[in-house]
Design an enzyme around this catalytic site. Structure first.
Site, PDB file in Angstrom:
ATOM      1  CG  ASP A  13      21.705  20.747  -5.340  1.00 41.57           C
ATOM      2  OD1 ASP A  13      20.689  20.432  -4.698  1.00 41.57           O
ATOM      3  OD2 ASP A  13      22.794  21.023  -4.805  1.00 41.57           O
ATOM      4  CG  HIS A  41      13.225  15.267  -5.013  1.00 45.92           C
ATOM      5  ND1 HIS A  41      13.700  14.580  -3.906  1.00 45.92           N
ATOM      6  CD2 HIS A  41      11.959  14.822  -5.198  1.00 45.92           C
ATOM      7  CE1 HIS A  41      12.762  13.769  -3.458  1.00 45.92           C
ATOM      8  NE2 HIS A  41      11.689  13.902  -4.215  1.00 45.92           N
TER       9      HIS A  41
END
Length: 430
Positions: A13, A41
Site C-alpha cells: 500500500d 493498486h
C-alpha cells in the site's frame, strides 16, 4: 535494453500503482511478476480514480503492452470482472498479455484459505481469503492448474477432478465442510478460460524480445518487501516474493537484464493485517494520519495500521531488494503535525540495533529509537519542486534519504498523477 522494477519497500500500500503509472509514461511494456488479486493498486488521473487488482497499471496506455507474468496466481473470475470494469469505463484491453504458465486460483483454494485461517483462531496471519496461499501451495506441490491447462478442456477436466477429490476429502474430514461440486466449477471456469484465451501467450518471449530490441520494460510488484515470504516478517507475509529478485522467477527474464530497482514508500508507515509493526501508533496522531491519508485497504477495506517512518525497515528493503532509487509518497498527509518522528534504530535488551531481526520474539522486545523533526503547516499539494516545499518538509525528505542511503527520485504531494514530482529521472541513466 533498459528495465526498471518497482517494489513496495514497506508492508504494501505504498503507492506502487501510482508510481508505476507515472513511470509507465516512458516505458513500452509493463509487467506484473507475482501476487494475485489480494492486493489492489489505485491510479488517479484526469479527475477519475481506478482501482485494479490483477491487471498492470500500464493498461491505461493504449500504445503499451501490459503483461501478467507466470509468477502471478490468477483468479479467472476476478480477471474477467476486472476486464469488464475497464471496458465499462472505456479502457481498451487489447494490449493485455497473460502468461500461459501462470497458475490458476479455483474455488477450492478460496474455501481452503478461509478454513485454514479460521482454524488458527488467535494465531491468524491476516489473510485476505482470496486463495493466494493455497494456490501457491499447490504450485509448490506440483499439482497446480496453469492457464495453459485451463484452455485445454480434457486437461482441465482431468486435473480439476483429481484435485477436487483430494480437496473435498480434506474439507469433510479435517474441517467438516461440505464438498464442492465438480460440475459447477468445471463449466464456469472453463468458460472463463475461453473468455481469456485471446490474451494468453508465452509472456517470457514477449518480455525478452522487448528488452533485446532495446525497448523499455517496467516490472510492477504487488505487496511489499516486508511481506516477502523469505525476507519479510514471516509468517505474517504473503506467499510469493515481492522483492526485486522475484522478477526473474515470476517473469522469465534473467537477472542481468534488470537495471534499476525503485522502492515505493510512504512518508510514514502503514500495514494491513496482523504481524510485527515496531513504530505503530495507537493514539490520536495515528488516527489523524489514517483519516487524512484515507488509509483503508483497496481490496479488504480494512483500516490500515499506522506508524512513523521506519528507517530500519527501509534499510532492510534496500539491502534485500537492491534499491537504487526511492519514490516517497504521501508527504502531504503529514502536513499540519507539530512534530514528526523518524525511527533511526531499535533498542533491544538495552542495546541499539540497526538491522531488522528475523526472530518474532526479538521483534516484540524491540523499542523504536526516534529522532524528532519539526513539522510544517503550509499546504504543499501544489508544490512542483523541492524548492517549493517549506523548509521543514525539505529537511524531512533529505533526512529520510540520508538514513536509508538511497536517493529520493520522486516525491508526491497528492494522489493525482500530476502531483508526482521528479527530482531525478529514473530512465535517464540507463
Amino acid at each position: 535494453m533498459s528495465s526498471v522494477v518497482v517494489v513496495g519497500s514497506q508492508w504494501g500500500d505504498e503507492g506502487k500503482g501510482k508510481i508505476t503509472d507515472f513511470l509507465s509514461q516512458n516505458a513500452e511494456v509493463i509487467a506484473r511478476y507475482q501476487g494475485g488479486d489480494n492486493a489492489g493498486h489505485t491510479i488517479a488521473f484526469d479527475g477519475k480514480t481506478y482501482k485494479l487488482r490483477l491487471i498492470p497499471s500500464g493498461i491505461f496506455y493504449s500504445d503499451k503492452i501490459s503483461v501478467i507474468g507466470n509468477g502471478v496466481v490468477l483468479n479467472p473470475k476476478s480477471l474477467v470482472t476486472e476486464l469488464k470494469y475497464l471496458h465499462d469505463n472505456g479502457v481498451s484491453t487489447d494490449n493485455l498479455r497473460i502468461s500461459n504458465r501462470a497458475h490458476v486460483i479455483l474455488p477450492y483454494h478460496i474455501v481452503l484459505d478461509g478454513l485454514q485461517e479460521a482454524a488458527k483462531k488467535d494465531n491468524k496471519i491476516g489473510t485476505t481469503n482470496k486463495g493466494i496461499g493455497p494456490a501457491y501451495m499447490d504450485k509448490a506441490a506440483r499439482v497446480g492448474i496453469r492457464v495453459a491447462d485451463l484452455l485445454e478442456k480434457d486437461t482441465f477436466e482431468e486435473k480439476l477432478r483429481t484435485n477436487l477429490e483430494e480437496k473435498n476429502r480434506l474439507f469433510e474430514k479435517m474441517y467438516g465442510h461440505e464438498p464442492l461440486k465438480f460440475e459447477d466449477i468445471f463449466e464456469e471456469y472453463y468458460e472463463y478460460g475461453q473468455e481469456l484465451k485471446d490474451y494468453v501467450t508465452d509472456t517470457s518471449v514477449i518480455l525478452n524480445d522487448a528488452l533485446d530490441s532495446g525497448k523499455r520494460v517496467l516490472f510492477e510488484g504487488a505487496q511489499g518487501v516486508m511481506l516477502d515470504i523469505d525476507q519479510g516478517t514471516y509468517p505474517f507475509v504473503t506467499s510469493s516474493n515481492p522483492v526485486a529478485g522475484g522478477v526473474t522467477i515470476g517473469s522469465g527474464v534473467g537477472p542481468a537484464k534488470i537495471d534499476k530497482v525503485v522502492g515505493a514508500c510512504k512518508a510514514y508507515t502503514s500495514r494491513v493485517g496482523d504481524g510485527p509493526f515496531p513504530t505503530e501508533l495507537h493514539d490520536e496522531i495515528g488516527d489523524h494520519i489514517r483519516e487524512v491519508g484515507h488509509e483503508y485497504g483497496t481490496v479488504t477495506k480494512r483500516p490500515r495500521r499506522i506508524g512513523w517512518f521506519d528507517s530500519v525497515v527501509m534499510r532492510h528493503s534496500k539491502r534485500v531488494s537492491g534499491l537504487t532509487n526511492l519514490c516517497l509518497n504521501c508527504v502531504d498527509v503529514l502536513t499540519g503535525l507539530d512534530e514528526i518522528k523518524i525511527c533511526t534504530a531499535y533498542e533491544l535488551n538495552g542495546e541499539k540495533i540497526y538491522h531488522y531481526p528475523a526472530s518474532l520474539k526479538e521483534l516484540s522486545a524491540c523499542k523504536p529509537v526516534y529522532e524528532t523533526l519539526p513539522g510544517w503547516k503550509e499546504d504543499i499539494t501544489n508544490c512542483k519542486t523541492l524548492e517549493d516545499l517549506p523548509e521543514n518538509a525539505r529537511n524531512y525528505i533529505h533526512r529520510i534519504q540520508d538514513l536509508v542511503g538511497v536517493k529520493v527520485s520522486t516525491f508526491s504531494v497528492g494522489p493525482d498523477r500530476e502531483q508526482t514530482n521528479v527530482l531525478d529521472n529514473v530512465w535517464a541513466h540507463i
